[in-house]
Design a protein around this motif. Structure first.
Motif, short mmCIF file in Angstrom:
data_model
loop_
_atom_site.label_atom_id
_atom_site.label_comp_id
_atom_site.label_asym_id
_atom_site.label_seq_id
_atom_site.Cartn_x
_atom_site.Cartn_y
_atom_site.Cartn_z
N VAL A 188 0.84 -1.19 0.00
CA VAL A 188 0.00 0.00 0.00
C VAL A 188 0.89 1.25 0.00
N PRO A 189 0.69 2.19 -0.93
CA PRO A 189 1.47 3.42 -0.93
C PRO A 189 1.30 4.16 0.39
N LYS A 190 2.39 4.75 0.87
CA LYS A 190 2.35 5.39 2.19
C LYS A 190 1.41 6.58 2.22
N TRP A 191 1.22 7.26 1.10
CA TRP A 191 0.29 8.39 1.10
C TRP A 191 -1.14 7.90 1.30
N VAL A 192 -1.44 6.69 0.82
CA VAL A 192 -2.76 6.10 1.05
C VAL A 192 -2.90 5.72 2.53
N VAL A 193 -1.84 5.15 3.09
CA VAL A 193 -1.83 4.80 4.51
C VAL A 193 -2.14 6.01 5.37
N ASN A 194 -1.48 7.12 5.06
CA ASN A 194 -1.65 8.33 5.87
C ASN A 194 -3.08 8.87 5.80
N ILE A 195 -3.72 8.74 4.65
CA ILE A 195 -5.10 9.19 4.51
C ILE A 195 -6.02 8.39 5.42
N PHE A 196 -5.85 7.06 5.40
CA PHE A 196 -6.71 6.20 6.22
C PHE A 196 -6.37 6.33 7.70
N GLN A 197 -5.07 6.45 8.01
CA GLN A 197 -4.65 6.43 9.41
C GLN A 197 -5.07 7.67 10.17
N ARG A 198 -5.25 8.79 9.47
CA ARG A 198 -5.62 10.02 10.17
C ARG A 198 -7.00 9.92 10.82
N ALA A 199 -7.80 8.92 10.42
CA ALA A 199 -9.12 8.74 11.02
C ALA A 199 -9.06 8.00 12.36
N TRP A 200 -7.92 7.38 12.66
CA TRP A 200 -7.84 6.54 13.86
C TRP A 200 -8.09 7.33 15.15
N PRO A 201 -7.44 8.47 15.39
CA PRO A 201 -7.69 9.17 16.67
C PRO A 201 -9.14 9.57 16.86
N LYS A 202 -9.74 10.14 15.83
CA LYS A 202 -11.14 10.59 15.94
C LYS A 202 -12.08 9.40 16.19
N ASN A 203 -11.93 8.35 15.41
CA ASN A 203 -12.85 7.22 15.54
C ASN A 203 -12.66 6.48 16.86
N THR A 204 -11.41 6.37 17.30
CA THR A 204 -11.15 5.70 18.57
C THR A 204 -11.70 6.50 19.74
N LEU A 205 -11.46 7.79 19.74
CA LEU A 205 -11.96 8.63 20.85
C LEU A 205 -13.48 8.73 20.83
N THR A 206 -14.06 8.78 19.65
CA THR A 206 -15.52 8.82 19.54
C THR A 206 -16.12 7.53 20.08
N GLY A 207 -15.49 6.39 19.74
CA GLY A 207 -15.96 5.11 20.24
C GLY A 207 -15.83 5.00 21.75
N LEU A 208 -14.74 5.52 22.29
CA LEU A 208 -14.54 5.48 23.74
C LEU A 208 -15.56 6.36 24.45
N LYS A 209 -15.84 7.53 23.89
CA LYS A 209 -16.86 8.40 24.49
C LYS A 209 -18.22 7.70 24.51
N ARG A 210 -18.51 7.00 23.45
CA ARG A 210 -19.79 6.28 23.38
C ARG A 210 -19.87 5.21 24.46
N LEU A 211 -18.77 4.49 24.68
CA LEU A 211 -18.75 3.49 25.73
C LEU A 211 -18.90 4.12 27.10
N MET A 212 -18.27 5.28 27.32
CA MET A 212 -18.36 5.94 28.61
C MET A 212 -19.80 6.33 28.95
N ASP A 213 -20.57 6.65 27.94
CA ASP A 213 -21.96 7.05 28.14
C ASP A 213 -22.91 5.86 28.28
N ASP A 214 -22.40 4.66 28.03
CA ASP A 214 -23.21 3.45 28.10
C ASP A 214 -23.41 3.06 29.56
N LYS A 215 -24.62 3.15 30.05
CA LYS A 215 -24.90 2.88 31.46
C LYS A 215 -24.71 1.41 31.82
N THR A 216 -24.64 0.52 30.83
CA THR A 216 -24.42 -0.89 31.13
C THR A 216 -22.94 -1.20 31.36
#
Length: 231
Positions: A188-216
């Motif tokens: 995979v070209p590294k410029w393609v990797v960088n495009i996809f990888q930049r979503a990791w912090p946002k998606n991970t933190l968004t997912g964690l916030k969602r879990l924190m709000d889960d009362k279960t």
């Protein structure tokens, strides 16, 4: 403190946290990259940084989560839920335990079609710094001949990943910073990797916030007791 150590044993088994001992190194409370802000989205500030000697770019996400630190650290120890909030994570398991508080972890991450999935093998080390009111998790790549790549999955390199989880003056708000520098290897070209990888912090933190709000999702009572003593 005894009960907290008992909890940390199980946390290490599930969540890739190792402390002083075999294979450990100095745990760092900050990275030295020259971060540049990319954007702010839904309460998360995203940064990138060029890293000397690497074609891939490091990415970072900063946010405030409206929950106490013990709840966030509890999430790191929940094996069943971790694949629901961490970006692209399909599977996680402990490869080897070096005593009660040291381990090596295996991650299997999904990738968009038509790319092959990636897997990673890494050592992780964590520590609570009372003077900084910060819980730190450092992770870095490791090579093991007895854990070869699986058929149909490309073995990537987790060059660096960090979680910096800090108390604030408001006990119900926690500052969280996540960082990642990963080379998925393959063709995979590294410029393609960088495009996809930049979503990791946002998606991970968004997912964690969602879990924190889960009362279960329960906050571990031993962590609650420990962090109350650290005021």
């Amino acid at each position: 403190m005894g009960s907290f150590k008992v909890y940390l044993f199980s946390l290490c088994m599930i969540c890739a946290i190792s402390f002083e001992g075999v294979c450990s190194s100095e745990i760092k409370t900050a990275s030295n990259h020259n971060w540049k802000m990319i954007k702010k989205v839904k309460g998360i500030t995203i940064y990138s940084a060029e890293v000397d000697g690497e074609d891939v770019v490091a990415f970072r996400g900063d946010t405030i989560i409206d929950h106490p630190i013990e709840r966030i650290v509890s999430a790191l120890g929940d094996m069943k839920r971790k694949t629901t909030w961490m970006h692209d994570l399909k599977e996680i398991k402990t490869v080897e335990q070096y005593g009660p508080l040291n381990n090596i972890q295996y991650y299997h991450s999904g990738t968009p079609w038509p790319l092959s999935d990636r897997d990673f093998l890494f050592l992780a080390e964590g520590k609570y710094f009372k003077n900084k009111r910060m819980f730190v998790l450092n992770m870095r790549n490791i090579v093991r001949n007895d854990v070869p790549p699986r058929k149909g999955i490309v073995r990537g390199r987790l060059l660096e990943s960090n979680y910096f989880i800090s108390k604030t003056d408001d006990n119900n708000k926690t500052a969280l910073r996540v960082e990642i520098l990963v080379d998925p290897m393959g063709l995979v070209p590294k410029w393609v990797v960088n495009i996809f990888q930049r979503a990791w912090p946002k998606n991970t933190l968004t997912g964690l916030k969602r879990l924190m709000d889960d009362k279960t999702f329960p906050t571990n009572p031993k962590l609650l007791k420990f962090f109350k003593k650290q005021i």
